[in-house]
Design a protein around this motif. Structure first.
Motif, PDB file in Angstrom:
ATOM      1  N   GLU A  59       5.370  11.900  -3.000  1.00 15.20           N
ATOM      2  CA  GLU A  59       4.814  13.181  -3.423  1.00 15.20           C
ATOM      3  C   GLU A  59       5.562  13.647  -4.663  1.00 15.20           C
ATOM      4  OE1 GLU A  59       2.621  17.028  -2.878  1.00 15.20           O
ATOM      5  OE2 GLU A  59       2.306  14.948  -2.238  1.00 15.20           O
ATOM      6  N   VAL A  60       4.830  13.906  -5.725  1.00 15.60           N
ATOM      7  CA  VAL A  60       5.437  14.482  -6.927  1.00 15.60           C
ATOM      8  C   VAL A  60       5.465  15.987  -6.749  1.00 15.60           C
ATOM      9  CG1 VAL A  60       5.231  14.817  -9.418  1.00 15.60           C
ATOM     10  CG2 VAL A  60       4.679  12.589  -8.407  1.00 15.60           C
ATOM     11  N   THR A  61       6.657  16.543  -6.606  1.00 19.62           N
ATOM     12  CA  THR A  61       6.789  17.980  -6.368  1.00 19.62           C
ATOM     13  C   THR A  61       8.199  18.441  -6.708  1.00 19.62           C
ATOM     14  OG1 THR A  61       6.627  19.765  -4.732  1.00 19.62           O
ATOM     15  CG2 THR A  61       7.398  17.633  -3.935  1.00 19.62           C
ATOM     16  N   ARG A 121       0.866  -1.186   0.000  1.00 21.10           N
ATOM     17  CA  ARG A 121       0.000   0.000   0.000  1.00 21.10           C
ATOM     18  C   ARG A 121       0.897   1.229   0.000  1.00 21.10           C
ATOM     19  NH1 ARG A 121      -4.259   0.588   4.783  1.00 21.10           N
ATOM     20  NH2 ARG A 121      -5.375  -0.925   3.485  1.00 21.10           N
ATOM     21  N   VAL A 122       0.647   2.152  -0.952  1.00 22.09           N
ATOM     22  CA  VAL A 122       1.471   3.351  -1.091  1.00 22.09           C
ATOM     23  C   VAL A 122       0.569   4.566  -1.267  1.00 22.09           C
ATOM     24  CG1 VAL A 122       3.289   4.515  -2.411  1.00 22.09           C
ATOM     25  CG2 VAL A 122       3.343   2.016  -2.151  1.00 22.09           C
ATOM     26  N   VAL A 123       0.864   5.614  -0.513  1.00 21.01           N
ATOM     27  CA  VAL A 123       0.162   6.891  -0.616  1.00 21.01           C
ATOM     28  C   VAL A 123       0.847   7.746  -1.675  1.00 21.01           C
ATOM     29  CG1 VAL A 123      -0.321   9.053   0.592  1.00 21.01           C
ATOM     30  CG2 VAL A 123      -0.693   6.866   1.749  1.00 21.01           C
ATOM     31  N   VAL A 124       0.046   8.424  -2.518  1.00 18.71           N
ATOM     32  CA  VAL A 124       0.599   9.249  -3.595  1.00 18.71           C
ATOM     33  C   VAL A 124      -0.124  10.587  -3.639  1.00 18.71           C
ATOM     34  CG1 VAL A 124       0.883   9.455  -6.090  1.00 18.71           C
ATOM     35  CG2 VAL A 124       1.310   7.264  -4.980  1.00 18.71           C
ATOM     36  N   GLY A 125       0.633  11.669  -3.795  1.00 19.71           N
ATOM     37  CA  GLY A 125       0.060  13.000  -3.967  1.00 19.71           C
ATOM     38  C   GLY A 125       0.914  13.811  -4.912  1.00 19.71           C
ATOM     39  N   HIS A 126       0.469  15.034  -5.229  1.00 20.11           N
ATOM     40  CA  HIS A 126       1.237  15.866  -6.164  1.00 20.11           C
ATOM     41  C   HIS A 126       0.966  17.343  -5.933  1.00 20.11           C
ATOM     42  CE1 HIS A 126      -2.212  16.931  -8.809  1.00 20.11           C
ATOM     43  NE2 HIS A 126      -2.665  15.728  -8.475  1.00 20.11           N
ATOM     44  N   ASP A 127       1.915  18.180  -6.362  1.00 24.96           N
ATOM     45  CA  ASP A 127       1.763  19.629  -6.301  1.00 24.96           C
ATOM     46  C   ASP A 127       1.095  20.131  -7.592  1.00 24.96           C
ATOM     47  OD1 ASP A 127       3.652  19.940  -8.343  1.00 24.96           O
ATOM     48  OD2 ASP A 127       5.251  20.653  -7.042  1.00 24.96           O
ATOM     49  N   PRO A 128       0.863  21.457  -7.746  1.00 22.91           N
ATOM     50  CA  PRO A 128       0.094  21.923  -8.895  1.00 22.91           C
ATOM     51  C   PRO A 128       0.899  22.177 -10.165  1.00 22.91           C
ATOM     52  CG  PRO A 128       0.473  23.749  -7.402  1.00 22.91           C
ATOM     53  CD  PRO A 128       1.053  22.528  -6.741  1.00 22.91           C
ATOM     54  N   ARG A 129       2.168  21.839 -10.212  1.00 28.31           N
ATOM     55  CA  ARG A 129       2.937  22.095 -11.435  1.00 28.31           C
ATOM     56  C   ARG A 129       2.313  21.426 -12.646  1.00 28.31           C
ATOM     57  NH1 ARG A 129       8.876  23.724 -10.917  1.00 28.31           N
ATOM     58  NH2 ARG A 129       8.910  24.594  -8.808  1.00 28.31           N
ATOM     59  N   ALA A 130       2.505  22.050 -13.805  1.00 29.10           N
ATOM     60  CA  ALA A 130       1.899  21.537 -15.029  1.00 29.10           C
ATOM     61  C   ALA A 130       2.358  20.117 -15.341  1.00 29.10           C
ATOM     62  CB  ALA A 130       2.235  22.474 -16.193  1.00 29.10           C
ATOM     63  N   SER A 131       3.595  19.790 -14.972  1.00 30.51           N
ATOM     64  CA  SER A 131       4.133  18.458 -15.274  1.00 30.51           C
ATOM     65  C   SER A 131       3.773  17.422 -14.230  1.00 30.51           C
ATOM     66  CB  SER A 131       5.662  18.542 -15.390  1.00 30.51           C
ATOM     67  OG  SER A 131       6.224  19.031 -14.180  1.00 30.51           O
ATOM     68  N   SER A 132       3.221  17.832 -13.100  1.00 28.45           N
ATOM     69  CA  SER A 132       3.040  16.896 -11.988  1.00 28.45           C
ATOM     70  C   SER A 132       1.964  15.853 -12.242  1.00 28.45           C
ATOM     71  CB  SER A 132       2.733  17.663 -10.700  1.00 28.45           C
ATOM     72  OG  SER A 132       3.857  18.395 -10.270  1.00 28.45           O
ATOM     73  N   LEU A 145      -3.174   4.712  -2.677  1.00 29.42           N
ATOM     74  CA  LEU A 145      -4.099   5.649  -2.052  1.00 29.42           C
ATOM     75  C   LEU A 145      -3.800   7.035  -2.599  1.00 29.42           C
ATOM     76  CD1 LEU A 145      -4.040   4.446   1.667  1.00 29.42           C
ATOM     77  CD2 LEU A 145      -5.534   3.740  -0.190  1.00 29.42           C
ATOM     78  N   ASP A 146      -4.715   7.560  -3.396  1.00 24.31           N
ATOM     79  CA  ASP A 146      -4.493   8.790  -4.150  1.00 24.31           C
ATOM     80  C   ASP A 146      -5.000   9.992  -3.356  1.00 24.31           C
ATOM     81  OD1 ASP A 146      -4.101  10.719  -6.040  1.00 24.31           O
ATOM     82  OD2 ASP A 146      -5.425   9.853  -7.554  1.00 24.31           O
ATOM     83  N   LEU A 147      -4.079  10.897  -3.004  1.00 27.12           N
ATOM     84  CA  LEU A 147      -4.440  12.104  -2.281  1.00 27.12           C
ATOM     85  C   LEU A 147      -4.794  13.252  -3.211  1.00 27.12           C
ATOM     86  CD1 LEU A 147      -1.589  12.198   0.405  1.00 27.12           C
ATOM     87  CD2 LEU A 147      -3.870  11.201   0.641  1.00 27.12           C
ATOM     88  N   GLY A 148      -4.424  13.146  -4.487  1.00 23.04           N
ATOM     89  CA  GLY A 148      -4.642  14.248  -5.412  1.00 23.04           C
ATOM     90  C   GLY A 148      -3.707  15.398  -5.098  1.00 23.04           C
ATOM     91  N   LEU A 149      -4.170  16.634  -5.373  1.00 25.91           N
ATOM     92  CA  LEU A 149      -3.377  17.825  -5.086  1.00 25.91           C
ATOM     93  C   LEU A 149      -3.242  18.004  -3.578  1.00 25.91           C
ATOM     94  CD1 LEU A 149      -2.028  20.510  -6.043  1.00 25.91           C
ATOM     95  CD2 LEU A 149      -4.293  21.547  -5.808  1.00 25.91           C
ATOM     96  N   CYS A 150      -2.009  18.084  -3.085  1.00 24.49           N
ATOM     97  CA  CYS A 150      -1.794  18.212  -1.641  1.00 24.49           C
ATOM     98  C   CYS A 150      -0.366  18.641  -1.388  1.00 24.49           C
ATOM     99  CB  CYS A 150      -2.086  16.888  -0.932  1.00 24.49           C
ATOM    100  SG  CYS A 150      -0.911  15.556  -1.309  1.00 24.49           S
TER     101      CYS A 150
END
Length: 457
Positions: free
Chosen positions: A94-96, A40-51, A70-75
């Protein structure tokens, strides 16, 4: 077999295209899951166009290992940290790119319990597997589901640090920098209002916008500070708060619009926690130390010095049981927040401290800044960092009363002190200078060191 240059000491950062793209992100995520044995892995991302595209690639890599995502979406990054521990996941990503230039992005990664990846074992194993691509056969059964309960649980965790009943009416200027902070702050502000907090907010650059129309959010840079400072003064606010892109760093401005250097915030937060937990351990980085150490020692706490960098500070909290740790770069770590850094908890605690003491932030820090003036971090680009350090040592050897090599070179001359650290990736030296009580000597000390560092031969 091409080298993966986006691997740094404890995270992933790279220029979009050759250094970091969707294929590389997918390979890294798949390697991350295999190395950790993650289910189980939590994933989120920032608002950059490439994220968004990169986070989709990360999910694909995780799904190939049969993991539940587990998708957190923008966070913000700290929401990923919290959710990893809260959902008892095996890891989080976190993709950031935080405050890096527009053509960069990256991955911040933790393992179970939001523990940092070990730079010498975990990161090297993930890099080796992502490079070789000798993956195990793909597994069926991987799933993605939205982690709908994550933000509410995160808000509860953040608000647990502050005694809302102790707060007094205050006007706060908030600058989210068009990064990830806006929606998360709104949820926190709603929670505060429901608890009757007498706080009012003025929001600036609040909507997430990956094009960063007001500039990439990095309030540590002096050229980026006037926007928040001017807004504080124009609004007649009592406090200004600004964040970087993924809001894991928190920057404060007093009611005069004056930027408060991070080392003085560390001292204030040490005071907060020692009032709540006498004799607690407080972790700090080695760059600027005297103000923090004086406060901690005077209040009966135990100062603990750790190497600069989030992996080292977090591990120090875990190893020592320290209640709090802080870096002058505005990263603040909390034992009861999975030993992770948060950009939301610090300003709340400072607001509570202002209310309890009945004074402004300017009053809280002015005396400390006068007692322990510092230079702020100064970067030097030199051809031979080792030779530059040797010149400094040779010139000061008769004045040195103590030396520390925890992180680079620290020299204590009794009335003043320096920290000199080499960059791991560039021919750079990072200098910090602090004194006891004579601010006029800061510039003179820096000028003396600058001449030594810049000298040739």
């Amino acid at each position: 077999m091409s080298k993966l240059t986006c691997f740094k000491a404890y995270d992933i950062r790279g220029r979009l295209g050759a250094e970091l793209n969707e294929d590389i992100a997918q390979r890294i995520a798949r390697a991350f899951s295999e190395v950790l044995g993650a289910e189980r892995v939590v994933v989120g991302h920032d608002p950059r166009a490439s994220s968004k595209a990169l986070v989709d690639a990360v999910k694909a890599g995780l799904l190939a290992t049969g993991a539940e995502v587990l998708d957190l979406g923008l966070c913000g990054t700290e929401e990923m940290y919290h959710a990893t521990a809260y959902f008892e996941a095996d890891g989080g990503i976190e993709v950031t790119a935080s405050h890096n230039p527009m053509d960069y992005n990256g991955l911040k990664m933790v393992k179970r319990g939001s523990a940092p990846l070990d730079p010498k074992t975990d990161m090297l194993a993930i890099k080796a597997l992502a490079t070789s691509q000798n993956f195990a056969p793909a597994k069926p059964g991987g799933t993605v589901r939205l982690a709908k309960a994550a933000r509410g649980a995160y808000v509860q965790a953040v608000l647990s640090f502050v005694d809302v009943a102790a707060l007094k009416p205050i006007k706060i200027l908030i600058n989210a920098g068009n990064g990830a902070a806006g929606p998360s702050f709104d949820a926190i502000a709603e929670g505060l209002a429901k608890r009757g907090a007498p706080l009012s907010f003025i929001c600036l650059n609040h909507e997430p916008d990956g094009s960063f129309p007001n500039g990439i959010p990095n309030p540590l840079l002096p050229e980026n500070q006037p926007m928040t400072a001017n807004a504080v003064r124009a609004a007649g606010a009592d406090l200004g708060v600004a964040w970087d892109g993924d809001f894991d760093r928190c920057f404060l401005f007093d009611h005069l619009g004056r930027f408060v250097p991070g080392e003085y915030v560390v001292g204030l937060l040490a005071e907060v926690f020692l009032a709540k937990e006498p004799a607690a351990r407080i972790v700090h980085d080695p760059r600027i130390i005297w103000n923090t150490q004086e406060i901690v020692n005077r209040l009966g706490g135990v100062p603990v010095m750790a190497r600069t960098g989030h992996a080292y500070l977090k591990q120090a909290l875990r190893d020592t049981g320290a209640v709090y740790g802080g870096e002058m770069s505005a990263h603040h770590y909390f034992r009861d927040f999975a030993c992770c850094d948060s950009g939301m908890i610090p300003w709340l605690l400072i607001v509570e401290l202002m209310a309890r003491r009945g004074v402004s932030l300017a009053d809280l820090v002015s005396e400390r800044m006068a007692a322990f003036p510092s230079s702020g971090e100064i970067n030097f680009q030199v051809a031979d960092t080792g030779a530059a350090v040797a010149r400094v040592l040779a010139a000061l050897k008769e004045e040195v009363v103590a030396r520390d090599d925890t992180d680079g070179l620290s020299l204590d001359m009794g009335t003043w002190r320096l920290s000199l650290r080499s960059s791991n990736t560039e021919p750079l030296l990072r200098l910090n200078v602090e004194l006891r009580g004579d601010a006029a000597l800061v510039a003179a000390s820096v000028a003396r060191l600058r001449a030594l560092i810049d000298a040739q031969g």
